[in-house]
Write a protein that holds these residues in place. Structure first.
Motif, short mmCIF file in Angstrom:
data_model
loop_
_atom_site.label_atom_id
_atom_site.label_comp_id
_atom_site.label_asym_id
_atom_site.label_seq_id
_atom_site.Cartn_x
_atom_site.Cartn_y
_atom_site.Cartn_z
N SER A 52 63.11 79.97 -55.84
CA SER A 52 63.18 81.19 -55.04
C SER A 52 63.40 82.44 -55.88
CB SER A 52 64.29 81.07 -53.99
OG SER A 52 65.54 80.81 -54.61
N GLY A 53 63.41 82.30 -57.21
CA GLY A 53 63.49 83.48 -58.07
C GLY A 53 64.81 83.68 -58.78
N PHE A 54 65.56 82.60 -58.97
CA PHE A 54 66.82 82.67 -59.71
C PHE A 54 66.72 81.86 -61.00
CE2 PHE A 54 68.32 83.51 -55.38
CZ PHE A 54 69.22 84.56 -55.57
N ARG A 55 67.49 82.28 -61.99
CA ARG A 55 67.69 81.49 -63.20
C ARG A 55 69.10 80.92 -63.14
NH1 ARG A 55 69.40 82.93 -68.65
NH2 ARG A 55 69.52 85.10 -67.97
N VAL A 56 69.22 79.62 -63.25
CA VAL A 56 70.53 78.98 -63.20
C VAL A 56 71.22 79.18 -64.54
CG1 VAL A 56 71.77 76.80 -62.97
CG2 VAL A 56 69.85 77.32 -61.44
N LEU A 57 72.39 79.83 -64.51
CA LEU A 57 73.14 80.11 -65.72
C LEU A 57 74.15 79.02 -66.04
CD1 LEU A 57 73.96 83.89 -65.10
CD2 LEU A 57 72.09 82.95 -66.47
#
Length: 290
Positions: free
Chosen positions: A272-277
């Motif tokens: 959905s457009g997130f980068r998991v940090l």
């Protein structure tokens, strides 16, 4: 048609006591008064005892009301000016809502039909909310979206860091409970905009790229599965500017069955457009809008 609306939060005027505070007040009768802790640890007051009345400034409490409060272990008893005390607990729409004490001087939790709405394993509701906010790390003046207000602890910690908060709560009865909670009073801050409605729908109506950060603290997956869906994450991403941080509380339902919901959540967040940090095992996921 819009199904949500802004809500004015109005804390109740009165005094909240747990059983241990009521017990402490009763011990003052032998000395004619003294200092005591009230409002679930939020206030320390000078008490005068005259006859069977305990005076907290101009607020009177009767000894029989205090004795009744002592019997309500784990409950919060609220006293209105000149009135008798009553438990902050009620049935609404087929569910039982209760403000529940989890320790002396500690922010209470919310219980709905026997289910705790806060993480209280190895922590308490207040400090757990603070941890979530620290993970997001908002700065002064940042606009932050708080999904699922609850008792307002997350929103209050965000305000303490100087943020401007939009907080969404679906259940009006939860907010009614919060109005009796001394730890929720700062939810009335002018820096909090409270929206009553289903977050799944409210988020779709919020402006694009408006928020600098978000905290998503939904109920358990089996109670609100739509708030863990790809569609919801996509709507949530649209409201965030690029680079905005999101903390998504997940908990660890299914731990004893070997189920790990974080894997699926992380996959949908990326889609959905997130980068998991960072994935905090059994706790939550920190992500960034890209």
């Amino acid at each position: 048609m819009k199904t949500w609306h802004p809500l004015f939060f109005c804390p109740k005027t009165g005094l909240a006591l747990c059983a241990c505070e009521a017990r402490e007040l009763l011990t003052l009768s032998e000395r004619g008064g003294g200092f005591a802790t009230v409002d679930l640890g939020k206030g320390k007051v000078n008490v005068k005892v005259e006859g069977g009345t305990f005076w907290i400034d101009s607020f009177p409490l009767r000894a029989d009301g205090l004795r009744a409060a002592v019997q309500e272990e784990n409950c919060v008893v609220f006293f209105e000016q000149g009135g008798v005390g009553f438990k902050v607990a009620f049935y609404r729409d087929g569910r039982f809502y209760k403000l529940k004490c989890v320790g002396k001087g500690v922010a209470p939790t919310l219980e709905i039909s026997g289910i705790h709405m806060h993480n209280i394993v190895g922590t308490d509701p207040w400090n757990d909310a603070k941890r979530k906010v620290e993970l997001v790390g908002p700065g002064k003046g940042d606009r932050v979206l708080d999904v699922c207000t609850g008792l307002g602890y997350t929103a209050i910690h965000l305000v303490k860091r100087g943020a401007e908060v939009v907080s969404i709560e679906k259940d009006r009865w939860v907010l009614e409970i919060a109005e009796f909670n001394p730890w929720s009073r700062e939810l009335s801050s002018p820096r909090v905009t409270l929206l009553l409605g289903d977050a799944f729908e409210v988020v779709e109506d919020l402006p694009e790229g408006f928020f600098d950060a978000a905290v998503h603290d939904p109920p358990r997956f089996r109670l609100a599965g739509e708030l863990y869906s790809l569609e919801f994450y996509t709507r949530l991403r649209r409201t965030l500017r690029r680079g905005a941080r999101l903390f998504h509380y997940t908990g660890w339902p299914g731990k004893h069955r070997g189920v790990n919901i974080q894997t699926g959540i992380a996959k949908r967040l990326r889609a959905s457009g997130f980068r998991v940090l960072r994935v905090l095992k059994g706790y939550g996921i920190l992500a960034e809008a890209v």
